[in-house]
Write an enzyme that holds these catalytic residues in place. Structure first.
Site, PDB file in Angstrom:
ATOM      1  N   ARG A 141      -8.790  -6.038  -5.439  1.00 31.83           N
ATOM      2  CA  ARG A 141      -9.091  -4.626  -5.203  1.00 31.83           C
ATOM      3  C   ARG A 141      -8.579  -3.780  -6.366  1.00 31.83           C
ATOM      4  O   ARG A 141      -9.213  -2.810  -6.779  1.00 31.83           O
ATOM      5  CB  ARG A 141      -8.458  -4.172  -3.893  1.00 31.83           C
ATOM      6  CG  ARG A 141      -9.319  -4.430  -2.672  1.00 31.83           C
ATOM      7  CD  ARG A 141      -9.689  -5.908  -2.482  1.00 31.83           C
ATOM      8  NE  ARG A 141     -10.474  -6.138  -1.294  1.00 31.83           N
ATOM      9  CZ  ARG A 141      -9.944  -6.451  -0.101  1.00 31.83           C
ATOM     10  NH1 ARG A 141      -8.633  -6.617   0.032  1.00 31.83           N
ATOM     11  NH2 ARG A 141     -10.723  -6.631   0.927  1.00 31.83           N
ATOM     12  N   ASP A 306     -12.060 -15.409   6.385  1.00 34.67           N
ATOM     13  CA  ASP A 306     -11.860 -14.230   7.237  1.00 34.67           C
ATOM     14  C   ASP A 306     -13.046 -13.286   7.156  1.00 34.67           C
ATOM     15  O   ASP A 306     -13.763 -13.254   6.156  1.00 34.67           O
ATOM     16  CB  ASP A 306     -10.594 -13.481   6.791  1.00 34.67           C
ATOM     17  CG  ASP A 306     -10.673 -13.044   5.338  1.00 34.67           C
ATOM     18  OD1 ASP A 306     -11.075 -13.869   4.500  1.00 34.67           O
ATOM     19  OD2 ASP A 306     -10.353 -11.885   5.045  1.00 34.67           O
ATOM     20  N   GLU A 307     -13.209 -12.508   8.203  1.00 36.55           N
ATOM     21  CA  GLU A 307     -14.137 -11.374   8.205  1.00 36.55           C
ATOM     22  C   GLU A 307     -15.498 -11.741   7.592  1.00 36.55           C
ATOM     23  O   GLU A 307     -15.864 -11.258   6.523  1.00 36.55           O
ATOM     24  CB  GLU A 307     -13.508 -10.191   7.454  1.00 36.55           C
ATOM     25  CG  GLU A 307     -12.225  -9.715   8.121  1.00 36.55           C
ATOM     26  CD  GLU A 307     -11.554  -8.552   7.402  1.00 36.55           C
ATOM     27  OE1 GLU A 307     -10.987  -7.702   8.094  1.00 36.55           O
ATOM     28  OE2 GLU A 307     -11.585  -8.502   6.147  1.00 36.55           O
ATOM     29  N   TRP A 374      -2.945 -13.644  10.889  1.00 37.48           N
ATOM     30  CA  TRP A 374      -2.779 -12.244  10.442  1.00 37.48           C
ATOM     31  C   TRP A 374      -3.171 -11.230  11.501  1.00 37.48           C
ATOM     32  O   TRP A 374      -2.674 -10.112  11.510  1.00 37.48           O
ATOM     33  CB  TRP A 374      -3.577 -11.999   9.159  1.00 37.48           C
ATOM     34  CG  TRP A 374      -5.067 -11.955   9.323  1.00 37.48           C
ATOM     35  CD1 TRP A 374      -5.916 -13.008   9.337  1.00 37.48           C
ATOM     36  CD2 TRP A 374      -5.889 -10.783   9.500  1.00 37.48           C
ATOM     37  NE1 TRP A 374      -7.219 -12.579   9.515  1.00 37.48           N
ATOM     38  CE2 TRP A 374      -7.237 -11.217   9.613  1.00 37.48           C
ATOM     39  CE3 TRP A 374      -5.604  -9.419   9.566  1.00 37.48           C
ATOM     40  CZ2 TRP A 374      -8.294 -10.339   9.803  1.00 37.48           C
ATOM     41  CZ3 TRP A 374      -6.671  -8.531   9.744  1.00 37.48           C
ATOM     42  CH2 TRP A 374      -7.997  -8.986   9.859  1.00 37.48           C
ATOM     43  N   TYR A 399       2.225  -6.409   7.085  1.00 35.07           N
ATOM     44  CA  TYR A 399       1.191  -5.914   6.184  1.00 35.07           C
ATOM     45  C   TYR A 399       1.785  -4.746   5.404  1.00 35.07           C
ATOM     46  O   TYR A 399       1.923  -3.632   5.924  1.00 35.07           O
ATOM     47  CB  TYR A 399      -0.060  -5.501   6.973  1.00 35.07           C
ATOM     48  CG  TYR A 399      -1.096  -6.604   7.010  1.00 35.07           C
ATOM     49  CD1 TYR A 399      -0.695  -7.918   7.205  1.00 35.07           C
ATOM     50  CD2 TYR A 399      -2.450  -6.342   6.812  1.00 35.07           C
ATOM     51  CE1 TYR A 399      -1.629  -8.941   7.217  1.00 35.07           C
ATOM     52  CE2 TYR A 399      -3.384  -7.360   6.831  1.00 35.07           C
ATOM     53  CZ  TYR A 399      -2.971  -8.664   7.036  1.00 35.07           C
ATOM     54  OH  TYR A 399      -3.891  -9.671   7.040  1.00 35.07           O
ATOM     55  N   ASP A 401       0.624  -3.013   3.146  1.00 31.54           N
ATOM     56  CA  ASP A 401      -0.270  -1.906   2.783  1.00 31.54           C
ATOM     57  C   ASP A 401      -0.177  -0.800   3.836  1.00 31.54           C
ATOM     58  O   ASP A 401      -0.743   0.278   3.634  1.00 31.54           O
ATOM     59  CB  ASP A 401      -1.718  -2.371   2.603  1.00 31.54           C
ATOM     60  CG  ASP A 401      -2.287  -3.134   3.786  1.00 31.54           C
ATOM     61  OD1 ASP A 401      -1.494  -3.643   4.619  1.00 31.54           O
ATOM     62  OD2 ASP A 401      -3.526  -3.233   3.889  1.00 31.54           O
ATOM     63  N   TRP A 449      -2.231  -6.039   0.447  1.00 28.45           N
ATOM     64  CA  TRP A 449      -3.636  -5.700   0.158  1.00 28.45           C
ATOM     65  C   TRP A 449      -3.652  -4.403  -0.626  1.00 28.45           C
ATOM     66  O   TRP A 449      -2.940  -3.459  -0.298  1.00 28.45           O
ATOM     67  CB  TRP A 449      -4.412  -5.571   1.461  1.00 28.45           C
ATOM     68  CG  TRP A 449      -4.405  -6.814   2.297  1.00 28.45           C
ATOM     69  CD1 TRP A 449      -3.738  -7.013   3.458  1.00 28.45           C
ATOM     70  CD2 TRP A 449      -5.099  -8.040   2.025  1.00 28.45           C
ATOM     71  NE1 TRP A 449      -3.977  -8.288   3.926  1.00 28.45           N
ATOM     72  CE2 TRP A 449      -4.814  -8.936   3.071  1.00 28.45           C
ATOM     73  CE3 TRP A 449      -5.945  -8.461   0.981  1.00 28.45           C
ATOM     74  CZ2 TRP A 449      -5.328 -10.228   3.120  1.00 28.45           C
ATOM     75  CZ3 TRP A 449      -6.455  -9.747   1.037  1.00 28.45           C
ATOM     76  CH2 TRP A 449      -6.157 -10.625   2.105  1.00 28.45           C
TER      77      TRP A 449
END
Ligand SMILES: [Zn+2]
Length: 511
Positions: A141, A306-307, A374, A399, A401, A449
């Protein structure tokens, strides 16, 4: 010094060391730290000699004044992997352990040197509570230059972390140079702009029209892996598949469903641009992995999982043909098929799959998989009960972030609230997990993240001192964890971060 010698041998006060050692015996008395001036190390092993050289250099920086006392570095077997002993008394310091243990012994002694001008006479007998103590860093990112990655890993070693999970690919950028597939970085390492503000903000999205990108050359990757290994840290690479793949598919659109052209994403979130499941696409992924594996000696290779939105798979004739051929009932089973095939591929190369806990949604989990939980600890609990090893990294606690205080006084973050105390309250082994399965919880890790962490200073601000809290949770005896005591010790370690140019969130800011 005399007053200290008269105090009882067992004191409530703890050493200003993070993570707190498993056992500290106070011997009474103290030693001016500048008297430590030389390193005695007769161990022929090159790694131990390299460590001795590091200690020698550190002592040269701070030594001064009369007297000369040695730091003795000795190899010894310890009952626990990574265990060590460190004795400080009137004769100097003496550390004993395997190379892994000796590195941790130096981390402890280094923190004691950081914390003040004197060293207490103590005998430390130490070993970690958990074998997997990790930190994940997202460099997709936002890119992080190699020197900053090295400095970050050095900070992890000081806190006795032993895993650096390197999230190298995602929708917003492919960061690893593979000469056989030049477009992965030639196209996939760069995006034309970046979303301004929060992804959930009302109104149409606006983008800063400034290209962002970068990648690590093969020699930089090797440098990072070797540097980490020299600090006792294993680098686990993550190639996120088959979702989070916009950057790779922008470079090689022929491996998406319908060969849709794509772009390196400028926004944040979850996107339905995923790899097609036909043989040519999965063959491509295996060829990519064959280029990645030689760079990373880690037995574990993280492939995401994931996702994964399945909208494209549902209307793709190739994917439907794969489902018919393999006898799969739905696209969830198709997801399992992809991960199982890649798990078998890794096994054929002598490696093991690590994946996010979505892989527990459609059992069976591929043999030998390490599950990183997670979305909570439920996936890890399921995995442990089914006989799989797991690492806990629930978004609720680790996390980084998430905001660490009231958002009104903090830089823009993705959301959530994980204060220093929240992180310190994390326990990798959930109470509901039956004792006979608990040994499969290898430990925990924090995830950084970076949608809203554009640069290294921002990463440091979000990471520290919350990583100090996690380090103690993963290393120290669980029954002795005490936030107030940790907080007091933390105050004596943070000035050293400043001296090393590492940013952190000050303790005296309102929480
Ligand atoms: Zn398809």
């Amino acid at each position: 010094m005399g007053s200290m010698a008269s105090e009882p041998m067992i004191r409530k006060e703890r050493l200003p060391v993070i993570p707190q050692p498993a056992r500290v015996e106070w011997l009474g008395g103290e030693l001016p730290s500048r008297l430590l001036e030389e390193v005695i190390c007769d161990v022929p092993d090159a790694d131990v000699q390299a460590l001795a050289a590091v200690i020698r250099e550190a002592l040269a920086d701070q030594a001064g004044g009369p007297g000369r006392l040695p730091v003795r570095v000795e190899r010894a077997s310890t009952p626990a992997p990574e265990g060590y002993s460190l004795r400080i008394d009137g004769g100097g310091a003496r550390m004993r352990g395997s190379i892994e243990g000796l590195r941790h012994a130096w981390a402890s002694l280094g923190q004691l040197l950081d914390a003040g001008d004197t060293l207490p006479h103590v005998l430390i007998s130490d070993a970690p509570a958990f074998p997997h103590r990790g930190v994940m860093l997202d460099v997709s990112r936002h890119f992080m230059p190699t020197p900053d990655v090295l400095a970050f890993i050095a900070e992890l070693a000081r806190l006795k972390f032993n895993v650096f999970h390197w999230h190298l690919t995602d929708d917003q950028g492919w960061r690893i140079e593979l000469p056989r597939f030049p477009a992965l970085t030639g196209v996939g390492a760069w995006r034309p702009g970046t979303l301004i503000g929060h992804a959930d903000a009302p109104g149409p999205p606006a983008y800063e029209a400034r290209p962002h990108g970068g990648f690590y050359t093969q020699s930089e990757i090797r440098e990072v892996v070797a540097f980490a290994a020299g600090l006792g840290i294993t680098v686990i690479p993550e190639i996120d598949l088959p979702g989070h793949s916009s950057a790779a598919l922008a470079a090689y659109p022929q491996y998406s469903c319908h060969c849709r052209p794509g772009d390196v994403w400028q926004g944040w979130g979850v996107r339905d641009h995923v790899f097609c499941t036909r043989d040519e696409s999965l063959d491509f992924l295996e060829q990519v992995l064959d280029e990645v594996l030689p760079l990373f000696p880690s037995p574990l290779i993280h492939l995401g999982g994931d996702e994964v939105p399945t909208t494209h798979w549902e209307d793709c004739p190739d994917c439907q043909a794969v489902m018919a051929r393999e006898g799969l009932q739905d696209v969830e089973e198709l997801h399992r098929y992809v991960m199982a095939r890649l798990a078998r591929f890794l096994q054929s190369r002598g490696r093991r799959l690590a994946a996010w806990d979505e892989i527990t949604d459609t059992p069976p989990v591929p043999a030998g998989t390490l599950v990183l939980s997670w979305r909570g600890t439920e996936g890890g609990v399921l995995a442990a009960r089914a006989g799989f090893e797991t690492v806990m990294c629930p978004a609720s606690h680790v996390y980084l972030d998430h905001y660490q205080a009231d958002p009104a006084g903090e830089p823009l973050a993705i959301g959530g609230l994980s204060t220093l105390e929240t992180v310190y309250s994390f326990r990798p082994v959930p109470p509901e997990l039956e004792p006979r399965h608990r040994g499969r919880v290898l430990g925990g890790q924090a995830n950084l993240w970076r949608e809203y962490m554009p640069d290294t200073a921002h990463v440091q601000y979000m990471a520290f001192p919350r990583l100090h809290a996690l380090a103690e949770v993963l290393w120290s005896p669980q029954e002795g964890l005490d936030f107030a005591d940790f907080h007091a010790r933390l105050g004596r370690q943070l000035p050293a971060l400043t001296r090393r140019g590492v940013r952190f969130r000050p303790l005296d800011r309102p929480g």
